[in-house]
Design a protein around this motif. Structure first.
Motif, PDB file in Angstrom:
ATOM      1  N   SER A  93       0.822  -1.220   0.000  1.00 17.46           N
ATOM      2  CA  SER A  93       0.000   0.000   0.000  1.00 17.46           C
ATOM      3  C   SER A  93       0.855   1.268   0.000  1.00 17.46           C
ATOM      4  O   SER A  93       0.336   2.364  -0.161  1.00 17.46           O
ATOM      5  CB  SER A  93      -0.931   0.017   1.218  1.00 17.46           C
ATOM      6  OG  SER A  93      -0.171   0.172   2.404  1.00 17.46           O
ATOM      7  N   GLY A  94       2.162   1.117   0.188  1.00 12.28           N
ATOM      8  CA  GLY A  94       3.038   2.287   0.181  1.00 12.28           C
ATOM      9  C   GLY A  94       3.175   2.943   1.551  1.00 12.28           C
ATOM     10  O   GLY A  94       3.838   3.967   1.688  1.00 12.28           O
ATOM     11  N   GLU A  95       2.539   2.368   2.580  1.00 15.31           N
ATOM     12  CA  GLU A  95       2.656   2.924   3.930  1.00 15.31           C
ATOM     13  C   GLU A  95       4.055   2.695   4.494  1.00 15.31           C
ATOM     14  O   GLU A  95       4.485   3.396   5.404  1.00 15.31           O
ATOM     15  CB  GLU A  95       1.651   2.254   4.872  1.00 15.31           C
ATOM     16  CG  GLU A  95       0.208   2.577   4.575  1.00 15.31           C
ATOM     17  CD  GLU A  95      -0.739   1.816   5.493  1.00 15.31           C
ATOM     18  OE1 GLU A  95      -1.669   2.448   5.996  1.00 15.31           O
ATOM     19  OE2 GLU A  95      -0.545   0.599   5.700  1.00 15.31           O
ATOM     20  N   LEU A  96       4.745   1.708   3.937  1.00 22.56           N
ATOM     21  CA  LEU A  96       6.060   1.323   4.424  1.00 22.56           C
ATOM     22  C   LEU A  96       6.975   1.126   3.221  1.00 22.56           C
ATOM     23  O   LEU A  96       6.651   0.358   2.328  1.00 22.56           O
ATOM     24  CB  LEU A  96       5.924   0.007   5.206  1.00 22.56           C
ATOM     25  CG  LEU A  96       7.076  -0.449   6.062  1.00 22.56           C
ATOM     26  CD1 LEU A  96       7.152   0.378   7.331  1.00 22.56           C
ATOM     27  CD2 LEU A  96       6.903  -1.906   6.436  1.00 22.56           C
ATOM     28  N   GLU A  97       8.099   1.847   3.198  1.00 23.01           N
ATOM     29  CA  GLU A  97       9.094   1.657   2.136  1.00 23.01           C
ATOM     30  C   GLU A  97      10.316   0.987   2.764  1.00 23.01           C
ATOM     31  O   GLU A  97      10.808   1.442   3.798  1.00 23.01           O
ATOM     32  CB  GLU A  97       9.523   3.000   1.546  1.00 23.01           C
ATOM     33  CG  GLU A  97       8.504   3.630   0.641  1.00 23.01           C
ATOM     34  CD  GLU A  97       9.011   4.947   0.087  1.00 23.01           C
ATOM     35  OE1 GLU A  97      10.173   5.008  -0.372  1.00 23.01           O
ATOM     36  OE2 GLU A  97       8.242   5.914   0.135  1.00 23.01           O
ATOM     37  N   VAL A  98      10.762  -0.091   2.150  1.00 25.27           N
ATOM     38  CA  VAL A  98      11.911  -0.822   2.699  1.00 25.27           C
ATOM     39  C   VAL A  98      13.027  -0.832   1.666  1.00 25.27           C
ATOM     40  O   VAL A  98      12.828  -1.221   0.526  1.00 25.27           O
ATOM     41  CB  VAL A  98      11.516  -2.280   3.072  1.00 25.27           C
ATOM     42  CG1 VAL A  98      12.727  -3.031   3.608  1.00 25.27           C
ATOM     43  CG2 VAL A  98      10.391  -2.291   4.092  1.00 25.27           C
ATOM     44  N   GLU A  99      14.214  -0.375   2.089  1.00 26.89           N
ATOM     45  CA  GLU A  99      15.404  -0.422   1.241  1.00 26.89           C
ATOM     46  C   GLU A  99      16.414  -1.327   1.930  1.00 26.89           C
ATOM     47  O   GLU A  99      16.659  -1.191   3.118  1.00 26.89           O
ATOM     48  CB  GLU A  99      16.003   0.977   1.076  1.00 26.89           C
ATOM     49  CG  GLU A  99      15.121   1.936   0.314  1.00 26.89           C
ATOM     50  CD  GLU A  99      15.668   3.361   0.343  1.00 26.89           C
ATOM     51  OE1 GLU A  99      16.816   3.558   0.806  1.00 26.89           O
ATOM     52  OE2 GLU A  99      14.932   4.256  -0.094  1.00 26.89           O
ATOM     53  N   GLY A 100      16.987  -2.241   1.176  1.00 27.90           N
ATOM     54  CA  GLY A 100      17.979  -3.150   1.754  1.00 27.90           C
ATOM     55  C   GLY A 100      17.364  -4.501   2.060  1.00 27.90           C
ATOM     56  O   GLY A 100      16.412  -4.938   1.412  1.00 27.90           O
ATOM     57  N   ASP A 101      17.894  -5.157   3.087  1.00 25.87           N
ATOM     58  CA  ASP A 101      17.514  -6.525   3.437  1.00 25.87           C
ATOM     59  C   ASP A 101      16.172  -6.547   4.180  1.00 25.87           C
ATOM     60  O   ASP A 101      16.084  -6.148   5.343  1.00 25.87           O
ATOM     61  CB  ASP A 101      18.616  -7.136   4.307  1.00 25.87           C
ATOM     62  CG  ASP A 101      18.416  -8.624   4.536  1.00 25.87           C
ATOM     63  OD1 ASP A 101      17.372  -9.167   4.129  1.00 25.87           O
ATOM     64  OD2 ASP A 101      19.320  -9.238   5.131  1.00 25.87           O
ATOM     65  N   LEU A 102      15.137  -7.023   3.511  1.00 31.16           N
ATOM     66  CA  LEU A 102      13.788  -7.092   4.084  1.00 31.16           C
ATOM     67  C   LEU A 102      13.745  -7.985   5.325  1.00 31.16           C
ATOM     68  O   LEU A 102      12.961  -7.755   6.243  1.00 31.16           O
ATOM     69  CB  LEU A 102      12.801  -7.600   3.026  1.00 31.16           C
ATOM     70  CG  LEU A 102      11.343  -7.748   3.434  1.00 31.16           C
ATOM     71  CD1 LEU A 102      10.735  -6.416   3.833  1.00 31.16           C
ATOM     72  CD2 LEU A 102      10.532  -8.386   2.329  1.00 31.16           C
ATOM     73  N   GLN A 103      14.632  -8.984   5.374  1.00 26.86           N
ATOM     74  CA  GLN A 103      14.652  -9.912   6.517  1.00 26.86           C
ATOM     75  C   GLN A 103      14.929  -9.197   7.831  1.00 26.86           C
ATOM     76  O   GLN A 103      14.436  -9.606   8.875  1.00 26.86           O
ATOM     77  CB  GLN A 103      15.701 -10.997   6.304  1.00 26.86           C
ATOM     78  CG  GLN A 103      15.188 -12.149   5.484  1.00 26.86           C
ATOM     79  CD  GLN A 103      16.118 -13.350   5.596  1.00 26.86           C
ATOM     80  OE1 GLN A 103      17.321 -13.195   5.708  1.00 26.86           O
ATOM     81  NE2 GLN A 103      15.550 -14.534   5.554  1.00 26.86           N
ATOM     82  N   VAL A 104      15.696  -8.115   7.791  1.00 29.34           N
ATOM     83  CA  VAL A 104      16.033  -7.394   9.028  1.00 29.34           C
ATOM     84  C   VAL A 104      14.774  -6.832   9.672  1.00 29.34           C
ATOM     85  O   VAL A 104      14.540  -6.999  10.865  1.00 29.34           O
ATOM     86  CB  VAL A 104      17.068  -6.274   8.763  1.00 29.34           C
ATOM     87  CG1 VAL A 104      17.317  -5.455  10.019  1.00 29.34           C
ATOM     88  CG2 VAL A 104      18.374  -6.873   8.261  1.00 29.34           C
ATOM     89  N   VAL A 105      13.930  -6.172   8.873  1.00 31.19           N
ATOM     90  CA  VAL A 105      12.698  -5.608   9.435  1.00 31.19           C
ATOM     91  C   VAL A 105      11.733  -6.726   9.834  1.00 31.19           C
ATOM     92  O   VAL A 105      11.021  -6.614  10.830  1.00 31.19           O
ATOM     93  CB  VAL A 105      12.043  -4.569   8.487  1.00 31.19           C
ATOM     94  CG1 VAL A 105      11.388  -5.202   7.297  1.00 31.19           C
ATOM     95  CG2 VAL A 105      11.014  -3.738   9.235  1.00 31.19           C
ATOM     96  N   GLN A 106      11.734  -7.834   9.092  1.00 26.12           N
ATOM     97  CA  GLN A 106      10.881  -8.971   9.468  1.00 26.12           C
ATOM     98  C   GLN A 106      11.331  -9.573  10.797  1.00 26.12           C
ATOM     99  O   GLN A 106      10.508  -9.913  11.648  1.00 26.12           O
ATOM    100  CB  GLN A 106      10.912 -10.039   8.366  1.00 26.12           C
ATOM    101  CG  GLN A 106      10.164  -9.632   7.117  1.00 26.12           C
ATOM    102  CD  GLN A 106      10.354 -10.620   5.977  1.00 26.12           C
ATOM    103  OE1 GLN A 106      11.386 -11.278   5.865  1.00 26.12           O
ATOM    104  NE2 GLN A 106       9.358 -10.700   5.104  1.00 26.12           N
ATOM    105  N   GLN A 107      12.648  -9.709  10.978  1.00 24.92           N
ATOM    106  CA  GLN A 107      13.176 -10.265  12.227  1.00 24.92           C
ATOM    107  C   GLN A 107      12.938  -9.319  13.401  1.00 24.92           C
ATOM    108  O   GLN A 107      12.632  -9.755  14.510  1.00 24.92           O
ATOM    109  CB  GLN A 107      14.669 -10.577  12.069  1.00 24.92           C
ATOM    110  CG  GLN A 107      14.905 -11.769  11.172  1.00 24.92           C
ATOM    111  CD  GLN A 107      16.324 -11.846  10.641  1.00 24.92           C
ATOM    112  OE1 GLN A 107      17.119 -10.921  10.809  1.00 24.92           O
ATOM    113  NE2 GLN A 107      16.655 -12.952  10.003  1.00 24.92           N
TER     114      GLN A 107
END
Length: 201
Positions: A93-107
């Motif tokens: 939805s564009g509420e969250l922009e992630v640059e780099g390793d997505l696993q870090v924010v998931q962890q």
């Protein structure tokens, strides 16, 4: 708003208390060991950088080195990061922009999700276990009552507007109203044409 050392120190203390006191979270913390997560919030002039180690997380306002993952979002959306299921939807939805390793924010999301956020645990050293638990229960019940009351009032207002007061028309009424307006416009045009013919004579 800019980050002051007092703000970053307060945030660091809170995160370390919540995420690093529980031994049961060791495996989840281990996955983030040595990783750097940067949060860029619209409301803040500078980013918040979380540097994870085995013993603690450091919260920095000024970080010039490389980040494993940068997340851009709004302050109001941060509580949603607790729910791993919402991450994908927020990114789409564009509420969250992630640059780099997505696993870090998931962890990080998984770690925060597993952490026990029990206010009684933090009140206990100052008030004692029994009083802390009692206060926590009272506040929790109060929130549940307020939430239930708000939901009940919303339902009541919706039903009142659509059923009793008939302020908010239903879809069929809107369609009928549109047809009536078009019929009136046609009649007005016909009347105008007849009037012009009479004037021409």
């Amino acid at each position: 708003m800019t980050l002051t050392p007092l703000l970053t120190a307060g945030l660091e203390t809170a995160l370390n208390r919540v995420l690093y006191r529980d031994r049961g979270l060791k495996a989840a913390r281990q996955r983030l060991n040595g990783r750097v997560l940067q949060l860029r919030l619209e409301e803040l002039a500078q980013p918040i950088t979380l540097v994870f180690s085995e013993q603690q997380v450091d919260v920095l306002g000024d970080w010039q080195d490389r980040c494993d993952c940068t997340v851009k979002t709004r302050l109001s959306l941060l509580p949603k990061l607790r729910d791993r299921q919402q991450l994908t939807g927020m990114i789409r939805s564009g509420e969250l922009e992630v640059e780099g390793d997505l696993q870090v924010v998931q962890q990080f999301s998984a770690l925060v999700d597993m952490a026990e956020l029990d206010p009684a645990e933090y009140l206990a050293p100052w008030t004692g276990d029994i009083l802390a638990q009692s206060l926590s229960n009272v506040v929790r019940r109060g929130f549940q009552l307020v939430r239930g009351d708000v939901q009940r009032k919303q339902r009541y207002l919706t039903e009142t507007l659509t059923e009793e007061w008939r302020v908010a028309p239903g879809p069929l009424e809107m369609a009928w109203y549109g047809d009536e307006v078009e019929a009136l416009e046609r009649q007005a045009r016909q009347f105008e044409q007849r009037l012009q013919k009479l004037e021409a004579k």
